[in-house]
Write a protein that holds these residues in place. Sequence first.
Motif: not given
Ligand code: CUK
Length: 659
Positions: A133-136, A182-184, A249-251, A339-341, A406-408, A455-458, A477-479, A518-520
């Motif tokens: 489960a990535h992005h709610p 899936s990701h976007g 990737d992210l959308a 790129p990521h986000g 990564l993310h904004i 950190i991954g998402h914020l 944060n991942k760790w 957790p991702h997003y």
């Molecule tokens: S991704 Cu960038 S930290 Cu699936 Cu939104 Cu996980």
Amino acid sequence: MATRLRSPLVAGVGVVALVVGLAAGALTTRLTGLGGLGDIAAQRGLTAEEAGYALQSFVAPGKFDDYALVSSGGHSGQIHILGIPSLRLIKTIPVFTPESWSGYGIQGDRPDKVLGPGSDTRKQATPLTWGDAHHPALSETNGEYDGRWVYINDRANGRLGMVDLRDFKVKQILDIPNSQTSHGGAFVTPNSEYVHISSMTPTTEGYVPLEQYKDKYRGVSTFVKIDPTSGRGDLANSFQVELPPYTQDLADAGKRASNGLVFIGSYNTEMSIGTAGDGKPLEVGASKNDFDFLHVVDWQKAEQVARTKSVMRNGIRYIALDTVIAEGLLHLIPEPRSPHGADVSPDGNYVVVGGKLDPRVTIYDVERIKQAIAAKDFAGKDVFGVPILKLEGVKAGEVEVGAGPLHIQFDGKGHGFVSLFLDSAISKFTLGPKAGIAPDKAYKLVDKVSVHYNIGHLAASEGDTVAADGKWLVALNKWSVDRYPVVGTLHPQNFQLIDLQAPRMKVINETPIGFGEPHYAQIIKMSRLTKTIEAYQTGTDPLTFQKSDKATAKGAERVERSGTNVSVYMTAMRSHFTPDVIRVKRGDTVTFYITSIETGRDATHGFAIPGYNVNLSLDPGETLAVTITASKTGSFALYCTEFCSALHLEMQGWLLVEP
Ligand code: CUK
Ligand code: CUA
């Protein structure tokens, strides 16, 4: 203590004044007027600053948090709800994975009504009992959260879960055709017309040798139509836009100025297939180009094209790439390497991309993107014929922010916040004039705060809606490294809360996350959760919110037999099941239809049958069904699993399976 603390604050001594007072040093003497708060801080070994953080994030017993953080649970397959600013865990919602408290997905041998159909076994090798489960995505009306539904993508298997915020339960898992990982997504369009989910690794139908990757593998951007009443995805009215075999990737969905568009970042535009190709691992092969492509999909136009120029493919209207190109549904924009986000600002004027392998964020101007598309002002085409816009023509600015952006997220006051995976930090930067920033102040780094760690998402409070309010920011944060006692080899991640109203960003609270990565997350004001109910109307089928035709009233309990099929119409209330002794024969198929005739908040019962893998949560008013095959003879002491009353232990009965 609470009253001694409260009175001076009510009297107008704010947190800031208190912190200043504490910081002044002589804690005890200066704060005697605050009832010995300084003593407490000193005794607990808190610095003045830390004591201030505690006051900012503490939610007193019986009080509520102002915001709910709706967080993905990563490969735990769940969603978690935490309070902001306390970071207390309030609720866990199982989505892609069984969970025994709620009985989700483990109700005996009857396939669960949500998890079961959530695996399309024409696509999946086996029914799935987990997801990533990535992005709610909270549903929106006019670009603001409306508190109705949450969607979340399964990164692993290309599925979409849908939770109804009336009861915070999953109502649907939709297996998206023609896509695998899936990701976007999930991202909703501003009026919840569609929920978007795009594929990550391009796929094919059936087996195709990897050597034919470029020719035969394709990505897909899926617009799942949201039923405006139930919130469920409606595949018959959904459509897919075929994409080149880059790794999408992210959308993010456009809003306001960019409403009607969806932006999808990508990497591996090299189309590396790892060691099967040039002998190099993917991480090398996919990082060769200086630019990858931000995809711009015109979904409002695609919606029209889907009506007339799509083909049906596995139950969904599918617009093939040549049609996508001919109709001008897809344009590419160079974006910094890997790129990521890709995130859209609250006014919709800017799209900001973080380039993992580039220390900058790139800020694109939506108006100029639209103009370039209209004027066909292209730099060229990719190998598939998709037009590429000129970077300089559509770039508004770029900001050097640090290593590993990564993310904004946004505060709605002209600022963006970007997570820096390598720096373990968050940078704050200004957007441009269209977000209210003076030209000489635009596209500048203005603040940076360290977080702990990787950190991954914020997530900012309402930060990806038009109503971003700039109050709170959470670092996912991942760790957690050394922040918590070692409790074995699998360590928690770490959420940290940042106050955005202070002159400089400050981490003021944190909590370990011990339930999967957790991702997003999205942060919604509690006051928007107005649809939530405390109990069901008696006899409600929670899947439909309608009265169940199996609902059983008090006094109407019965056991019906038809051949070897036994139907038990049962009620549950404190502190008994009626009937409580069920006699069946070995080999019978037994279905329990159980109605909780409780009406009060919190009066939940469980229903467990030992040896038969049955446990249900019977929330007040709920009617549930579970079917077992009475394959094993014996006397099985069924019981209520929820400590519901003083006579909870007495809430038991027998399933007697006679030879
Ligand atoms: S991704 Cu960038 S930290 Cu699936 Cu939104 Cu996980
Ligand atoms: Cu009902 Cu315990």
